[in-house]
Enzyme design. Structure first.
Site, PDB file in Angstrom:
ATOM      1  N   ASP A   1       7.104  -2.988  10.291  1.00 14.21           N
ATOM      2  CA  ASP A   1       5.846  -3.751  10.318  1.00 14.21           C
ATOM      3  C   ASP A   1       5.292  -3.706  11.745  1.00 14.21           C
ATOM      4  OD1 ASP A   1       3.764  -5.505   9.318  1.00 14.21           O
ATOM      5  OD2 ASP A   1       4.722  -7.136  10.397  1.00 14.21           O
ATOM      6  N   SER A   2       4.024  -4.080  11.865  1.00 10.35           N
ATOM      7  CA  SER A   2       3.421  -4.145  13.203  1.00 10.35           C
ATOM      8  C   SER A   2       4.075  -5.249  14.033  1.00 10.35           C
ATOM      9  CB  SER A   2       1.928  -4.451  13.061  1.00 10.35           C
ATOM     10  OG  SER A   2       1.761  -5.702  12.414  1.00 10.35           O
TER      11      SER A   2
ATOM     12  N   CYS B   1       4.142  -3.482   5.610  1.00  7.88           N
ATOM     13  CA  CYS B   1       2.896  -3.767   6.308  1.00  7.88           C
ATOM     14  C   CYS B   1       1.774  -3.171   5.467  1.00  7.88           C
ATOM     15  CB  CYS B   1       2.934  -3.102   7.689  1.00  7.88           C
ATOM     16  SG  CYS B   1       1.400  -3.231   8.602  1.00  7.88           S
TER      17      CYS B   1
ATOM     18  N   GLU C   1       1.455 -14.804  14.440  1.00 11.73           N
ATOM     19  CA  GLU C   1       2.346 -14.156  15.434  1.00 11.73           C
ATOM     20  C   GLU C   1       2.639 -15.105  16.601  1.00 11.73           C
ATOM     21  OE1 GLU C   1       3.672 -10.699  16.173  1.00 11.73           O
ATOM     22  OE2 GLU C   1       3.656 -10.621  14.001  1.00 11.73           O
TER      23      GLU C   1
ATOM     24  N   CYS D   1      -1.149  -9.241   2.961  1.00 12.28           N
ATOM     25  CA  CYS D   1      -0.654  -8.995   4.318  1.00 12.28           C
ATOM     26  C   CYS D   1       0.706  -9.666   4.367  1.00 12.28           C
ATOM     27  CB  CYS D   1      -1.597  -9.605   5.351  1.00 12.28           C
ATOM     28  SG  CYS D   1      -0.899  -9.633   7.029  1.00 12.28           S
TER      29      CYS D   1
ATOM     30  N   HIS E   1       2.286 -11.008   6.598  1.00 17.73           N
ATOM     31  CA  HIS E   1       2.361 -12.249   7.378  1.00 17.73           C
ATOM     32  C   HIS E   1       1.999 -13.471   6.526  1.00 17.73           C
ATOM     33  CE1 HIS E   1       2.320  -9.527  10.821  1.00 17.73           C
ATOM     34  NE2 HIS E   1       2.523 -10.546  11.638  1.00 17.73           N
TER      35      HIS E   1
HETATM   36  N1  DGL Z   1       1.672  -7.617   8.344  1.00 24.97           N
HETATM   37  C1  DGL Z   1       0.730  -6.582   8.319  1.00 24.97           C
HETATM   38  C2  DGL Z   1       0.090  -6.363   6.979  1.00 24.97           C
HETATM   39  O1  DGL Z   1       0.766  -6.552   5.970  1.00 24.97           O
HETATM   40  C3  DGL Z   1      -0.088  -6.259   9.513  1.00 24.97           C
HETATM   41  C4  DGL Z   1      -0.791  -7.286  10.248  1.00 24.97           C
HETATM   42  C5  DGL Z   1      -1.447  -6.747  11.500  1.00 24.97           C
HETATM   43  O2  DGL Z   1      -0.742  -6.159  12.332  1.00 24.97           O
HETATM   44  O3  DGL Z   1      -2.661  -6.939  11.649  1.00 24.97           O
HETATM   45  O4  DGL Z   1      -1.041  -5.980   6.888  1.00 24.97           O
END
Ligand code: DGL
Length: 281
Positions: free
Chosen positions: A6-7, A69, A166, A201, A203
């Site tokens: 993931d990022s 991600c 984050e 997402c 997150h």
């Molecule tokens: N968690 C990520 C996603 O599912 C990326 C969020 C990001 O880096 O902007 O899109």
């Protein structure tokens, strides 16, 4: 080993479900914290960073990598599978998190011809909350449309959410932001209530309750982690060549950022303390 990428922290919500589903399966996690968030980045940038992250996990002995991600999966996965993976790394594979979600919405797994009797009827209207890059890629409407053309899909970009999550911002700060995005989505629907919404997402599962609170009663909130865990099991049954040999090893956590602060916050995402190691090239 199976790699999970993931990022930043978001993929830990997926890793947590993967470990809960198969505690003996060995996983390696990589968060590209030095480059997060990916959501506001260009397509070219996201592609380059995702290839780099996957290369790093392959170098850690992973034969299979899950892009936990949506942004990376939506923007980079198809291109990687078509133009890079087959010649750069034959015998290795990369999976995404979008397909399991699309299967859940359309109630039909890709390998199955039609809906089976015990599947619920598919929703008619679906809202997708995701990063700006995922929304711009059009991947969710495209993939849902291929499988279920009658489903109406409305997307809402949530540019402020990943940075707040984050940073570990408290619910009191995040709740009004979530309410704002929910209001924008409902406005796009012109008063219609969606049957289901996708937290598109990795997150967002951390603030799933805030979405549920802000949405009208009765809207189904679809989260990816448990769907991805089921889908990985299914994939490994059909492709035992990617199933890790041996097991029992605890997951390892790598970051491209500063290991100590990343580890402190990551515990919230993973549900228990996690010690990160900084990955040097
Ligand atoms: N968690 C990520 C996603 O599912 C990326 C969020 C990001 O880096 O902007 O899109």
């Amino acid at each position: 080993m199976i790699g999970v990428f993931d990022s930043g922290h978001g993929g830990l919500t997926v890793l947590r479900a993967l470990v809960e589903a198969a505690p003996d399966r060995p996983f390696v996690y990589l968060g590209d914290h030095a480059a997060a968030p990916y959501g506001p980045r260009s397509e070219e940038d996201i592609y380059r960073l995702t290839v780099q992250g996957v290369e790093r996990l392959f170098a850690q002995d992973c034969r299979l990598v899950v892009l936990a991600c949506n942004t990376a999966a939506a923007v980079a996965l198809r291109r990687m599978q078509r133009t890079w993976l087959p010649h750069a790394h034959p015998g290795r594979n990369v999976l995404g998190v979008l397909v399991p979600m699309v299967e859940a919405i359309t109630r039909v797994p890709w390998m199955q011809e039609g809906p089976s009797a015990d599947w619920l009827p598919e929703p008619r209207t679906v809202g997708v909350f995701a990063t700006p890059a995922t929304v711009a890629s059009g991947s969710f409407p495209r993939e849902i449309g291929k499988r279920a053309p009658d489903v109406r899909v409305v997307q809402q970009a949530c540019p402020d959410l990943v940075p707040l999550i984050e940073q570990g911002a408290p619910d009191a700060v995040i709740a009004p932001v979530v309410r704002g995005y929910v209001a924008c989505l409902l406005e796009q629907l012109g008063g219609e209530t969606p049957d289901a919404v996708v937290l598109g997402c990795t997150h967002y599962p951390l603030v799933a309750r805030l979405f549920a609170d802000a949405l009208p009663a009765g809207v189904e909130v679809l989260c990816q982690p448990s769907l991805v865990a089921k889908s990985l099991d299914n994939y490994l049954e059909r492709h035992p060549e990617y199933a890790p040999r041996g097991g029992g090893a605890a997951p390892r956590f790598f970051t491209t950022g500063a290991a100590e602060p990343v580890g402190v916050l990551a515990g919230r995402f993973f549900g228990r303390p996690t010690a990160f190691e900084r990955l040097h090239q």
